[in-house]
Motif scaffolding. Structure first.
Motif, PDB file in Angstrom:
ATOM      1  N   TYR A 109      -5.655  -6.842   2.050  1.00  0.00           N
ATOM      2  CA  TYR A 109      -5.256  -6.738   0.657  1.00  0.00           C
ATOM      3  C   TYR A 109      -5.755  -7.970  -0.082  1.00  0.00           C
ATOM      4  O   TYR A 109      -6.051  -9.007   0.524  1.00  0.00           O
ATOM      5  CB  TYR A 109      -3.733  -6.640   0.531  1.00  0.00           C
TER       6      TYR A 109
ATOM      7  N   PRO B  88       0.580   4.031  -8.086  1.00  0.00           N
ATOM      8  CA  PRO B  88      -0.180   2.920  -7.495  1.00  0.00           C
ATOM      9  C   PRO B  88      -0.688   1.982  -8.584  1.00  0.00           C
ATOM     10  O   PRO B  88      -1.097   2.425  -9.661  1.00  0.00           O
ATOM     11  CB  PRO B  88      -1.348   3.624  -6.794  1.00  0.00           C
TER      12      PRO B  88
ATOM     13  N   GLY C  50       0.781  -1.230   0.000  1.00  0.00           N
ATOM     14  CA  GLY C  50       0.000   0.000   0.000  1.00  0.00           C
ATOM     15  C   GLY C  50       0.807   1.271   0.000  1.00  0.00           C
ATOM     16  O   GLY C  50       0.236   2.369  -0.036  1.00  0.00           O
TER      17      GLY C  50
ATOM     18  N   VAL D  99      -8.717  -0.769   2.052  1.00  0.00           N
ATOM     19  CA  VAL D  99      -7.588  -0.448   1.177  1.00  0.00           C
ATOM     20  C   VAL D  99      -7.998  -0.808  -0.249  1.00  0.00           C
ATOM     21  O   VAL D  99      -9.159  -1.107  -0.521  1.00  0.00           O
ATOM     22  CB  VAL D  99      -6.310  -1.202   1.614  1.00  0.00           C
ATOM     23  N   GLU D 100      -7.033  -0.766  -1.181  1.00  0.00           N
ATOM     24  CA  GLU D 100      -7.345  -1.015  -2.576  1.00  0.00           C
ATOM     25  C   GLU D 100      -8.157  -2.295  -2.752  1.00  0.00           C
ATOM     26  O   GLU D 100      -7.970  -3.262  -2.034  1.00  0.00           O
ATOM     27  CB  GLU D 100      -6.050  -1.108  -3.385  1.00  0.00           C
TER      28      GLU D 100
END
Length: 751
Positions: free
Chosen positions: A580, A295, A288, A620-621
């Protein structure tokens, strides 16, 4: 230090100087050497004409930008086919008198014995050799000073850049020296999936169109029950791609004579795309922290990555993750003529100890112990993992193992001392034949490993007892874009190819494949021989979470049913965490625990509600979450565990184009979506890709997007090439990222 001080493209500038100086030196040496030769009386070559566009149409390479370069066009050809070539002499060509030899030179040290030097005598008006040899025939168009020939490229020719050397002499003076003409043109020769004799031949025309010619598509991400096709611009025909593809085979050290073998080529590609060895294209990162690079979720196409790689002097680009690696592999393979698809394995196992199991350990409080009891167990389950399938015959394996082969460029495990994986036959994976090349045990475990949960148990000999073995958890689905279908609005263009990898879950064939694989692994036999005689008379079911919209709460629910005739007391642990996509935990969101009683033959529910304000700042992503549920029955010591993962859905980007999509005609594109959060979106950014429409763009947006307000942005572009094209756009901000959309356009020719 100098490259950092002078800019990222300094290495490129230095390398271009070296290349130009070396080429000029070689040219002067050749000119001087030719001048010093004694006169032979033989005809001399003035120039060579490649019929670049005519040949490209016949070889299905007309879409390559290199063919259309106005200053320096280059021929792009496919092996196993004829192409036209014209040679202009200083004097009229006389077939009876003039002796002409064509040398097609490949690699660092061209050699006939190694198959990297094709020697063709020009003397017949018919082809006389086999399909495995270079050949040519004189065309009826030959007249005056122009010798026109049709050259046949052998079906097994090495793939990459060739240079043509023309030798001219006299038939009646074979011992007299010959004049030499070296053409500087880079001639690219590719694999040929249209030829039945090529090892990459793919018979289905619709699939060839998808897996070789389609320069845009999707890469699937998310959770297996709600997979999302992320639009991607592969751009394999862009002018930057073929040169980089050839460069990758150099740095991955695929020997020149092996570059006609697709098995060796794709193995080299899987190593060269990542930066772990010899400064490949892309550096991976999963923690991250991307402040010194881009990114991974900002990329929406391969070309911008490859351009940055070249402009930085072939230094690895920061950063990528598995779906970006896979997209780049798709671009490179399709550019070289290898049928390729990006595939996503949902619930993907990473078996670090080759046990064919994924082992998870939990303490008495129901918390997972990272690394296991000895800190050495780093088995993991990725919510999804993306790799590639490539199509080819496998002449290096027993009959029947050709077809789709898995390769993986994401650096995970070393193979032959490099971060590379495959090609692994999908037929072998489906049968459990893990002893075949290459890396079959690793790929088999990714889609078949059984998940074993171990609980802390003081009465066990080693302190742990197996709570559960879930045989149907890993490899839930394997998604790819289906051939011949496009869906810009939804994901109806997805196809689950899990049956290419394994037999249907729970069938005798599926279990036989598992047992076949277990026999090939001593560690696996130890784990699978574990027996348990615990009485299990309570059934538990973790209710699947199908869909969560950003901004809404969700509920974790377990339903327990007592099958016995006695009362059962159960202690339950429910745990929600953000993570993640690799399965690495990020933050604790919420935990609940308690006791409940189930009457004989009765049913009881236990639930935990998670509010939006409790989870959104911890995402998060990919916005992924994992739920663990553990239940222990006091009377029988039965222990049950289960887990579930899902993504929080985000809005899609709406894309509208105004103006007629016409070559060199200005169009305007407007993109929009509504911010679903109750906070503003800051540090906004847009990535745009459109093969044939525009060069890749990276746009910083200065204004914030207010809470619950619509974001609208417009920009203009001028289509470059006619035909069906796709515009792919990704929006990202500090608070909300990976909002994507695509729009298909039909561009007409300029008037």
């Amino acid at each position: 230090m100098a490259s950092n001080r002078l800019g990222s493209d300094y290495n490129t500038w230095i390398n271009s100087l070296r290349s130009d100086f070396s080429r000029d030196l070689r040219r002067r040496d050749r000119v001087e050497a030719e001048a010093e030769k004694p006169p032979t009386g033989a005809n001399k070559v003035e120039r060579v004409h490649w019929y670049i566009k005519d040949n490209a149409r016949n070889h299905k390479t007309i879409k390559y930008d290199l063919v259309h370069d106005k200053e320096k066009p280059r021929p792009v050809l496919r092996r196993g086919q004829l192409f036209y070539l014209a040679i202009r002499f200083q004097e009229n060509f006389d077939q009876a008198k003039d002796r002409v030899v064509l040398n097609f030179r490949f690699g660092h040290k061209p050699s006939v014995s190694k198959g990297t030097l094709g020697v063709v005598m020009v003397k017949n008006d018919k082809l006389t050799r086999t399909k495995d040899e270079w050949d040519c025939r004189i065309d009826p168009g030959t007249r005056g000073k122009d010798l026109v020939v049709q050259v046949y490229i052998p079906i097994g020719a090495c793939v990459g850049i060739y240079h043509l050397e023309v030798l001219s002499g006299l038939h009646n003076s074979p011992n007299t020296g010959m004049n030499t003409y070296l053409d500087e043109t880079d001639c690219y020769i590719l694999f040929n999936p249209w030829s039945r004799d090529d090892t990459v031949f793919l018979e289905d025309e619709q699939k060839r169109e998808e897996y070789v010619m389609n320069d845009r598509g999707k890469v699937w991400v998310g959770a297996y029950r709600k997979a999302r096709g992320r639009p991607w611009a592969f751009g394999q025909f862009d002018d930057v791609v073929l040169p980089v593809a050839v460069y990758l085979l150099e740095i991955s050290k695929v020997a020149d004579p092996e570059r006609g073998n697709p098995v060796k080529v794709v193995r080299g590609i899987s190593a060269g795309v990542n930066s772990s060895d010899e400064n490949g294209v892309l550096e991976g990162r999963w923690d991250g922290e991307y402040s010194d690079g881009v990114p991974p979720y900002r990329w929406s196409g391969s070309v911008r990555i490859l351009e940055q790689y070249v402009k930085s002097g072939y230094q690895p680009v920061k950063y990528g993750q598995c779906w970006v690696f896979s997209a780049l592999v798709t671009t490179v393979c399709r550019a070289l003529g290898i049928p390729c698809r990006s595939v996503t394995n949902f619930v993907s196992a990473h078996d670090t100890n080759s046990s064919l199991t994924i082992d998870k350990f939990f303490d008495k409080q129901g918390e997972e112990i990272e690394g296991g009891p000895d800190g050495e167990n780093w088995d993991s389950i990725w919510n999804f993992h993306v790799w590639n399938d490539v199509w080819m015959a496998r002449n290096d394996l027993p009959a029947g193992y050709g077809g789709w082969q898995a390769i993986d460029a994401t650096p995970q495990e070393e193979s032959d001392h490099k971060m590379q994986c495959g090609p692994t036959s999908l037929v072998a994976i489906r049968r459990g034949d893990i002893g075949l090349n290459y890396d079959a045990p690793f790929v088999f475990a990714e889609v078949n490993a059984d998940v074993m949960h171990w609980g802390e148990d003081p009465q066990s000999e080693w302190g742990w007892s197996r709570m559960k073995m879930n045989k149907y958890h890993v490899g839930r689905s394997i998604m790819t874009k289906t051939s011949g279908k496009e869906d810009d609005i939804g994901d109806d263009d997805g196809e689950d190819v899990v049956n290419d990898y394994k037999n249907e879950e729970g069938t005798m064939a599926e279990r036989l494949a598992i047992h076949n694989a277990i026999r090939g692994s001593r560690r696996a036999m130890q784990y699978y021989n574990f027996k348990s005689d615990v009485k299990e008379d309570v059934t538990f079911d973790l209710i699947d979470i199908d869909k969560i919209i950003m901004g809404q709460p969700f509920q974790v629910k377990v339903v327990a049913r007592n099958e016995s005739n006695e009362t059962r007391k159960v202690r339950a642990f429910l745990n929600a965490r953000s993570l993640y996509y690799t399965g690495v935990s990020v933050a604790h969101i919420k935990k609940a625990e308690g006791n409940f009683i189930i009457e004989p033959k009765g049913t009881q529910e236990v639930a935990m509600t998670v509010q939006f304000k409790e989870y959104w700042e911890k995402l998060v992503e990919h916005c992924m979450m994992k739920i663990y549920a553990i239940c222990r029955v006091e009377e029988t010591q039965q222990t049950w565990t289960d887990e579930d993962d899902f993504t929080v859905e985000k809005p899609r980007l709406n894309i509208q184009v105004t103006g007629e999509p016409r070559v060199r005609n200005m169009c305007e594109v407007t993109m929009s979506f509504t911010n679903p959060l109750d906070v503003p979106l800051t540090n906004c950014h847009i990535s745009m890709d459109g093969p044939g429409l525009m060069r890749p763009r990276s746009i910083d947006i200065t204004d914030n997007v207010a809470p619950n307000q619509e974001f609208v942005y417009s920009t203009r572009f001028m289509p470059r090439i006619h035909g069906e094209r796709k515009l792919i756009i990704a929006f990202n901000s500090k608070e909300l990222f990976d909002i994507t959309g695509s729009k298909t356009l039909v561009v007409v020719k300029a008037e």
